[in-house]
Design an enzyme around this catalytic site. Structure first.
Site, PDB file in Angstrom:
ATOM      1  N   TYR A   1      -7.409  16.003  -0.542  1.00 30.32           N
ATOM      2  CA  TYR A   1      -5.986  16.351  -0.532  1.00 30.32           C
ATOM      3  C   TYR A   1      -5.626  16.852  -1.922  1.00 30.32           C
ATOM      4  O   TYR A   1      -5.142  16.095  -2.764  1.00 30.32           O
ATOM      5  CB  TYR A   1      -5.119  15.141  -0.188  1.00 30.32           C
TER       6      TYR A   1
ATOM      7  N   ASN B   1       0.835  -1.200   0.000  1.00 29.21           N
ATOM      8  CA  ASN B   1       0.000   0.000   0.000  1.00 29.21           C
ATOM      9  C   ASN B   1       0.870   1.249   0.000  1.00 29.21           C
ATOM     10  O   ASN B   1       1.702   1.428   0.904  1.00 29.21           O
ATOM     11  CB  ASN B   1      -0.901   0.022   1.241  1.00 29.21           C
ATOM     12  N   GLU B   2       0.706   2.084  -1.012  1.00 28.21           N
ATOM     13  CA  GLU B   2       1.389   3.384  -1.104  1.00 28.21           C
ATOM     14  C   GLU B   2       2.894   3.257  -0.890  1.00 28.21           C
ATOM     15  O   GLU B   2       3.534   4.197  -0.421  1.00 28.21           O
ATOM     16  CB  GLU B   2       0.785   4.380  -0.111  1.00 28.21           C
TER      17      GLU B   2
END
Length: 760
Positions: free
Chosen positions: A436, A375-376
């Site tokens: 964001y 993840n990320e």
């Protein structure tokens, strides 16, 4: 015969203690498992929750146990690393806080034996996770059992598995079910008995043999078909000697086919089956991660109520009971390991061992369809070591499980041509356009562009969302943390994402608010508030009902929901009232008088209502109603206005000059003119200096460490374009970069000198 004895009750606990067995604490606290030492400080803000070693001790009396040849201690979750001592001797060490592991105690047991477990959630450079936006709760937070078995038993030593592996394969209307049994010390004269049962526990077929692999053929197989019909068979395997059953293991399984098509999304049993759902973290208010079965059951009921067809179980292996519930309810599951945010060169072995445990322990679950590699992880760029780690994991998964696919969750800054996107079978992205940086309208077009660039790669969205607390406004704006903006955001994302069937899965971030002790935003520090439901599971935010309106059929659960029931005091003369329903028509009444009926194909109904005095609002759809109140006030009720806890400045304290910038303006707007760009470049240098000072002090909240390149050119800084300067400064607190009041006032005074460009 196998006996499993629960070992949860009556442990002596000592916090911040790692000297065992050289020394013992002077005082213990008596606790029952599941237990975490971060149930209070893990989500109260400040990024100061305790991370270190703690000691659990319990005396085991052999006379209290069933007679057996072998005794295994089974630990279903010890975060993050743990050492087991028996009679003062160290028997085992385990790294990884989310999986089951076992220790053979047999040779160390006496009439009374002291069992000690030292659990450690301190920072490490080799055990994942270390950098992530959630709290790494420490403790023995799941069940601990004693497994008492015969010398001949199903293997208990291989990565926490049960020793029985079931692989169904659907062929037309029938299915072949291959069952592999892994045994220990099977003796001559002992045999294996394999039995298949239907959902009603009727025996369908039985095979008695000494072979470790058998194949059942089920004619006219009843398919596991998601929420429509989550049909489960059961397979029991026994070790038998004469008339005696020495050991047995039983697993439920489902027969189904699936594929993920780059144009048509998820296909279940030959039919399109849109995956629209949520992500889930396992913690909750008052308990941290030390959940009881009723907590898991409540979570699955709420996820079913919202209409989800899929869950991304983030960012680690979840409790076995929760996977069982997913099997039963027909939810399509993404299961993953906590290889997250920051690649650690010393962590490769841990990613491999956690992946082996995840697959070994969960292979038989019908609900799991994809294994998540990371993840990320590319947030700082993908170097060769990171790429090799992913290739190793991808190959490992395909070697261990030839029936399922691999995936990753990439972050927005990851370029569409990044080489690590080519490694897994399918790809998803975490996008927060509209929260964001950017705005909500960017989401759909981004996916269209990816789909055009990579027409053969199935693309999904693994995270999207925005934060909402009990703040309210009639003019919702990005970054205001109001329930109204969250509702607007999700309305827009639903319309953009659900209309693109090539998106193979959508996962809202998140189903529930969750602990993230480093967070300092939104007015309630220590949590991520992107949940559709609060962390205590007591309040469903309006956005919850937006999804229910789209995903739940009126035949299954008709409903009408009046939004904004916590937003009573309003200053405007005419106010907007929003209603969500899965029924085709809604009528709105104000003080008993109808203001009209409306239909809405998108399930979102909007009414303009005169705001005079105090009014009772009733939304009616069919025979269903929902009621709330509004009240006309002269001035904004400041209880609805965001106040940051411990904030140096709040937005309403900032001096604003007509036609000039201030801390309340978006970074992207400030950078739209040359003077603003120059100011921002100077701010970037200041941030870099503060970050270097933070690094010297070895203070990186939540493990986060941002590499500031050119302030205007960095992918991360581009993401910040949607933030006001004040909001960005408060979020920098998560990275231990702080501003004094004087510094912020000075920055604001500088911005007050810069003219806003004239609108064209």
């Amino acid at each position: 015969m196998r006996n499993i004895v629960n070992f949860n009750a009556g442990w002596d606990f000592a916090k911040d203690f790692c000297a065992y067995p050289a020394a013992k604490p002077e005082a213990f606290t008596l606790v029952n498992l599941p237990h975490t030492w971060n149930a209070e400080d893990g989500y109260d803000g400040g990024n100061d929750y305790f991370r270190g070693s703690c000691l659990y001790v319990k005396t085991l009396k052999k006379a209290d146990l069933p007679a057996a040849d072998l005794y295994y201690l089974e630990i279903r979750g010890a975060n993050s690393s743990a050492d087991v001592y028996v009679g003062g001797d160290k028997l085992a060490h385990h790294d990884g806080g989310y999986s089951t592991w076992r220790v053979n105690l047999t040779d160390k047991l006496s009439d009374e034996t002291e069992i000690a477990i030292v659990v450690d959630n301190a920072p490490s450079d080799s055990v994942y996770p270390q950098m992530a936006d959630f709290t790494f709760y420490g403790g023995l937070y799941r069940d601990v059992n004693l497994i008492c078995v015969n010398k001949a038993h199903f293997d208990l030593d291989y990565y926490g598995g049960t020793g029985v592996v079931i692989t169904p394969a659907v062929e037309g209307k029938d299915a072949k079910v291959t069952v592999d049994a892994y045994t220990t010390d099977l003796a001559e004269g002992q045999k294996l008995v394999y039995t298949i049962y239907d959902k009603e526990e009727n025996e369908l077929q039985k095979i008695e043999t000494t072979e470790k692999q058998v194949v059942f053929e089920i004619e006219n197989v009843h398919l596991w078909n998601g929420r429509k019909d989550p049909y489960l068979y059961c397979c029991e395997v026994e070790i038998v000697e004469g008339d005696e059953v020495l050991d047995n293991v039983c697993h439920r399984f489902g027969c189904r086919t699936f594929k993920i098509d780059p144009d048509n999304g998820f296909i279940l049993n030959g039919e399109e089956y849109p995956l629209r759902g949520v992500s889930r973290h396992q913690d909750r208010w008052g308990f941290g991660n030390a959940l009881l079965p009723e907590h898991h059951a409540q979570d699955i009921d709420l996820i079913m109520e919202v209409g989800a067809t899929t869950i991304r179980l983030a960012h680690y292996q979840h409790d076995q009971y929760f996977y069982d519930l997913c099997d039963e309810k027909g939810l399509v599951i993404w299961a993953e390991i906590p290889y997250i945010s920051k690649h650690m060169p010393n962590g490769r072995a841990n990613t491999v061992s956690q992946m082996k445990e995840l697959i070994t322990q969960n292979y038989n679950h019908a609900s799991i369809f994809v294994w998540g590699l990371s993840n990320e992880i590319g947030i700082g760029g993908a170097d060769e070591d990171l790429l090799e780690n992913h290739r190793i994991l991808n190959d490992l998964v395909h070697e261990m499980d030839k029936t399922r696919l691999t995936t990753i969750a990439a972050v927005s800054m990851c370029k569409m041509d990044d080489p690590y996107l080519q490694i897994p079978d399918v790809v998803s992205y975490n996008h927060y356009f509209g929260w964001y940086g950017g705005d909500t309208s960017m989401n759909g077009p981004w996916f269209d562009k990816f789909h055009e660039m990579h027409p053969t790669i199935p693309i999904g969205i693994s995270e999207y969302g925005c934060e909402a607390l009990n703040w309210h406004t009639s003019n919702p704006k990005q970054g205001d943390y109001t329930e109204e903006y969250q509702a607007y955001y999700h309305e827009e994302l639903i319309k953009q994402l659900f209309s693109r069937k090539y998106i193979w899965a959508t996962h809202v971030w998140n189903m529930f608010d969750f602990g993230a002790d480093a967070r300092a935003e939104g007015g309630e520090n220590g949590q991520n508030h992107k949940g559709l439901i609060t962390m205590d599971r007591k309040y469903k935010k309006d956005a919850f009902y937006a999804y229910k309106a789209w995903l739940v059929s009126p035949e299954e659960d008709p409903f009408v929901h009046l939004c904004g029931k916590r937003y009573i005091d309003r200053v405007e003369d005419v106010t907007k009232v929003t209603v969500y329903s899965n029924l085709p028509e809604v009528e709105l009444f104000v003080n008993g008088e109808s203001v009209g009926k409306k239909t809405a194909e998108d399930h979102f109904f909007y009414f303009d209502v005169k705001n005079v005095g105090e009014s009772t609002i009733v939304a009616k759809a069919g025979e269903l109603t929902d009621e709330g109140k509004i009240r006309k006030v002269a001035e904004m009720n400041m209880d609805y206005v965001l106040r940051e806890v411990g904030a140096v400045l709040n937005w309403f304290d900032v001096v604003e000059v007509e036609g000039r910038f201030s801390l309340n303006d978006k970074i992207s707007d400030i950078m739209s003119c040359l003077s603003g760009k120059l100011w921002f470049l100077r701010l970037g240098l200041k941030l870099k200096k503060k970050m270097n000072e933070s690094k010297k002090g070895e203070k990186k909240a939540g493990g986060f460490d941002v590499n500031l390149k050119d302030a205007a050119g960095s992918g991360l800084m581009d993401m910040l374009g949607g933030f006001s300067v004040l909001r960005m400064s408060s979020m920098m607190g998560m990275m231990n970069i702080s501003f004094t009041k004087e510094e912020l006032l000075k920055l604001n005074k500088q911005l007050n000198r810069i003219r806003k460009p004239k609108k064209k």
